[in-house]
Design a protein around this motif. Sequence first.
Motif, PDB file in Angstrom:
ATOM      1  N   ASP A 124     -17.639  -6.976   2.615  1.00 22.91           N
ATOM      2  CA  ASP A 124     -17.220  -7.224   1.232  1.00 22.91           C
ATOM      3  C   ASP A 124     -16.313  -6.111   0.717  1.00 22.91           C
ATOM      4  O   ASP A 124     -15.343  -6.373   0.002  1.00 22.91           O
ATOM      5  CB  ASP A 124     -18.437  -7.356   0.315  1.00 22.91           C
ATOM      6  N   GLN A 125     -16.618  -4.875   1.084  1.00 24.33           N
ATOM      7  CA  GLN A 125     -15.787  -3.742   0.662  1.00 24.33           C
ATOM      8  C   GLN A 125     -14.389  -3.855   1.255  1.00 24.33           C
ATOM      9  O   GLN A 125     -13.392  -3.608   0.572  1.00 24.33           O
ATOM     10  CB  GLN A 125     -16.421  -2.423   1.095  1.00 24.33           C
ATOM     11  N   VAL A 126     -14.319  -4.244   2.532  1.00 25.19           N
ATOM     12  CA  VAL A 126     -13.023  -4.386   3.205  1.00 25.19           C
ATOM     13  C   VAL A 126     -12.210  -5.495   2.540  1.00 25.19           C
ATOM     14  O   VAL A 126     -11.026  -5.312   2.236  1.00 25.19           O
ATOM     15  CB  VAL A 126     -13.218  -4.663   4.715  1.00 25.19           C
ATOM     16  N   LEU A 127     -12.834  -6.636   2.287  1.00 22.73           N
ATOM     17  CA  LEU A 127     -12.123  -7.751   1.668  1.00 22.73           C
ATOM     18  C   LEU A 127     -11.642  -7.375   0.263  1.00 22.73           C
ATOM     19  O   LEU A 127     -10.505  -7.675  -0.112  1.00 22.73           O
ATOM     20  CB  LEU A 127     -13.023  -8.984   1.615  1.00 22.73           C
TER      21      LEU A 127
ATOM     22  N   ALA B 151      -6.169  -1.732   9.787  1.00 20.67           N
ATOM     23  CA  ALA B 151      -7.499  -1.122   9.754  1.00 20.67           C
ATOM     24  C   ALA B 151      -7.388   0.349   9.351  1.00 20.67           C
ATOM     25  O   ALA B 151      -8.235   0.870   8.632  1.00 20.67           O
ATOM     26  CB  ALA B 151      -8.176  -1.263  11.107  1.00 20.67           C
ATOM     27  N   GLY B 152      -6.323   1.007   9.772  1.00 20.02           N
ATOM     28  CA  GLY B 152      -6.106   2.408   9.399  1.00 20.02           C
ATOM     29  C   GLY B 152      -5.905   2.575   7.902  1.00 20.02           C
ATOM     30  O   GLY B 152      -6.383   3.544   7.311  1.00 20.02           O
ATOM     31  N   ASP B 153      -5.207   1.618   7.293  1.00 13.15           N
ATOM     32  CA  ASP B 153      -5.014   1.657   5.837  1.00 13.15           C
ATOM     33  C   ASP B 153      -6.353   1.537   5.115  1.00 13.15           C
ATOM     34  O   ASP B 153      -6.629   2.278   4.171  1.00 13.15           O
ATOM     35  CB  ASP B 153      -4.093   0.524   5.376  1.00 13.15           C
ATOM     36  N   ILE B 154      -7.182   0.612   5.581  1.00 10.22           N
ATOM     37  CA  ILE B 154      -8.503   0.409   4.977  1.00 10.22           C
ATOM     38  C   ILE B 154      -9.365   1.649   5.170  1.00 10.22           C
ATOM     39  O   ILE B 154     -10.095   2.059   4.270  1.00 10.22           O
ATOM     40  CB  ILE B 154      -9.191  -0.838   5.565  1.00 10.22           C
ATOM     41  N   GLU B 155      -9.249   2.268   6.329  1.00 11.14           N
ATOM     42  CA  GLU B 155     -10.013   3.497   6.607  1.00 11.14           C
ATOM     43  C   GLU B 155      -9.651   4.592   5.606  1.00 11.14           C
ATOM     44  O   GLU B 155     -10.522   5.289   5.084  1.00 11.14           O
ATOM     45  CB  GLU B 155      -9.737   3.963   8.038  1.00 11.14           C
ATOM     46  N   LYS B 156      -8.363   4.729   5.306  1.00 11.67           N
ATOM     47  CA  LYS B 156      -7.912   5.734   4.337  1.00 11.67           C
ATOM     48  C   LYS B 156      -8.399   5.413   2.930  1.00 11.67           C
ATOM     49  O   LYS B 156      -8.781   6.305   2.176  1.00 11.67           O
ATOM     50  CB  LYS B 156      -6.389   5.830   4.346  1.00 11.67           C
ATOM     51  N   ILE B 157      -8.375   4.130   2.568  1.00  6.50           N
ATOM     52  CA  ILE B 157      -8.771   3.717   1.224  1.00  6.50           C
ATOM     53  C   ILE B 157     -10.268   3.897   1.002  1.00  6.50           C
ATOM     54  O   ILE B 157     -10.692   4.454   0.000  1.00  6.50           O
ATOM     55  CB  ILE B 157      -8.378   2.241   0.974  1.00  6.50           C
ATOM     56  N   LEU B 158     -11.069   3.425   1.962  1.00  7.73           N
ATOM     57  CA  LEU B 158     -12.514   3.398   1.776  1.00  7.73           C
ATOM     58  C   LEU B 158     -13.249   4.610   2.347  1.00  7.73           C
ATOM     59  O   LEU B 158     -14.369   4.892   1.943  1.00  7.73           O
ATOM     60  CB  LEU B 158     -13.105   2.126   2.395  1.00  7.73           C
ATOM     61  N   GLY B 159     -12.645   5.281   3.332  1.00  5.54           N
ATOM     62  CA  GLY B 159     -13.320   6.413   3.959  1.00  5.54           C
ATOM     63  C   GLY B 159     -14.476   5.985   4.842  1.00  5.54           C
ATOM     64  O   GLY B 159     -15.419   6.747   5.051  1.00  5.54           O
ATOM     65  N   ILE B 160     -14.433   4.757   5.349  1.00  2.78           N
ATOM     66  CA  ILE B 160     -15.479   4.220   6.216  1.00  2.78           C
ATOM     67  C   ILE B 160     -15.031   4.357   7.670  1.00  2.78           C
ATOM     68  O   ILE B 160     -13.841   4.287   7.973  1.00  2.78           O
ATOM     69  CB  ILE B 160     -15.749   2.736   5.882  1.00  2.78           C
ATOM     70  N   ASP B 161     -15.993   4.510   8.577  1.00  2.00           N
ATOM     71  CA  ASP B 161     -15.705   4.652  10.000  1.00  2.00           C
ATOM     72  C   ASP B 161     -14.898   3.455  10.519  1.00  2.00           C
ATOM     73  O   ASP B 161     -15.174   2.309  10.170  1.00  2.00           O
ATOM     74  CB  ASP B 161     -17.019   4.786  10.774  1.00  2.00           C
TER      75      ASP B 161
ATOM     76  N   LYS C  78     -14.846   1.955  13.364  1.00  2.00           N
ATOM     77  CA  LYS C  78     -15.615   0.953  14.106  1.00  2.00           C
ATOM     78  C   LYS C  78     -16.247  -0.060  13.168  1.00  2.00           C
ATOM     79  O   LYS C  78     -16.295  -1.251  13.467  1.00  2.00           O
ATOM     80  CB  LYS C  78     -16.691   1.626  14.954  1.00  2.00           C
ATOM     81  N   GLU C  79     -16.729   0.399  12.019  1.00  2.00           N
ATOM     82  CA  GLU C  79     -17.321  -0.500  11.033  1.00  2.00           C
ATOM     83  C   GLU C  79     -16.262  -1.429  10.443  1.00  2.00           C
ATOM     84  O   GLU C  79     -16.520  -2.602  10.184  1.00  2.00           O
ATOM     85  CB  GLU C  79     -18.008   0.294   9.925  1.00  2.00           C
TER      86      GLU C  79
ATOM     87  N   ASN D  99     -13.424  -8.451  12.434  1.00  8.79           N
ATOM     88  CA  ASN D  99     -13.798  -9.519  13.368  1.00  8.79           C
ATOM     89  C   ASN D  99     -14.632 -10.593  12.673  1.00  8.79           C
ATOM     90  O   ASN D  99     -14.408 -11.788  12.884  1.00  8.79           O
ATOM     91  CB  ASN D  99     -14.550  -8.944  14.569  1.00  8.79           C
ATOM     92  N   ALA D 100     -15.572 -10.185  11.833  1.00 14.23           N
ATOM     93  CA  ALA D 100     -16.396 -11.149  11.104  1.00 14.23           C
ATOM     94  C   ALA D 100     -15.536 -11.964  10.137  1.00 14.23           C
ATOM     95  O   ALA D 100     -15.690 -13.189  10.046  1.00 14.23           O
ATOM     96  CB  ALA D 100     -17.505 -10.426  10.351  1.00 14.23           C
ATOM     97  N   LEU D 101     -14.623 -11.300   9.440  1.00 17.66           N
ATOM     98  CA  LEU D 101     -13.750 -12.004   8.489  1.00 17.66           C
ATOM     99  C   LEU D 101     -12.802 -12.961   9.211  1.00 17.66           C
ATOM    100  O   LEU D 101     -12.493 -14.035   8.697  1.00 17.66           O
ATOM    101  CB  LEU D 101     -12.965 -11.001   7.645  1.00 17.66           C
ATOM    102  N   LYS D 102     -12.340 -12.584  10.410  1.00 19.95           N
ATOM    103  CA  LYS D 102     -11.480 -13.479  11.192  1.00 19.95           C
ATOM    104  C   LYS D 102     -12.247 -14.737  11.592  1.00 19.95           C
ATOM    105  O   LYS D 102     -11.721 -15.842  11.509  1.00 19.95           O
ATOM    106  CB  LYS D 102     -10.940 -12.776  12.439  1.00 19.95           C
ATOM    107  N   LYS D 103     -13.498 -14.569  12.038  1.00 14.56           N
ATOM    108  CA  LYS D 103     -14.317 -15.712  12.444  1.00 14.56           C
ATOM    109  C   LYS D 103     -14.581 -16.646  11.271  1.00 14.56           C
ATOM    110  O   LYS D 103     -14.661 -17.860  11.444  1.00 14.56           O
ATOM    111  CB  LYS D 103     -15.639 -15.240  13.039  1.00 14.56           C
ATOM    112  N   GLU D 104     -14.724 -16.088  10.070  1.00 12.80           N
ATOM    113  CA  GLU D 104     -14.943 -16.884   8.863  1.00 12.80           C
ATOM    114  C   GLU D 104     -13.636 -17.468   8.321  1.00 12.80           C
ATOM    115  O   GLU D 104     -13.649 -18.196   7.333  1.00 12.80           O
ATOM    116  CB  GLU D 104     -15.578 -16.013   7.773  1.00 12.80           C
ATOM    117  N   GLU D 105     -12.517 -17.105   8.943  1.00 10.69           N
ATOM    118  CA  GLU D 105     -11.180 -17.523   8.512  1.00 10.69           C
ATOM    119  C   GLU D 105     -10.897 -17.093   7.080  1.00 10.69           C
ATOM    120  O   GLU D 105     -10.257 -17.800   6.302  1.00 10.69           O
ATOM    121  CB  GLU D 105     -10.996 -19.027   8.695  1.00 10.69           C
TER     122      GLU D 105
END
Length: 60
Positions: free
Chosen positions: A5-8, A20-30, A32-33, A39-45
């Motif tokens: 949810d945070q990524v979306l 993914a690197g942009d999101i990493e900078k914005i959120l400060g989350i690892d 791998k997470e 991957n989960a969001l891609k599967k959910e389209e």
Amino acid sequence: MDVKDQVLKAMLEAGKPVSAGDIEKILGIDRKEIDKAFNALKKEEAIISPVRCKWEPVRK
């Protein structure tokens, strides 16, 4: 709020395709997470890739 949810939310706020690197900078989350969330969001389209290695939410 889980990582997916945070990524979306961060993608919606960015208003442009992000990597993914942009999101990493914005959120400060690892990275791998973030990759797991992508991957989960891609599967959910819930996200699409308009440009290689960049993702954005599906506009409904």
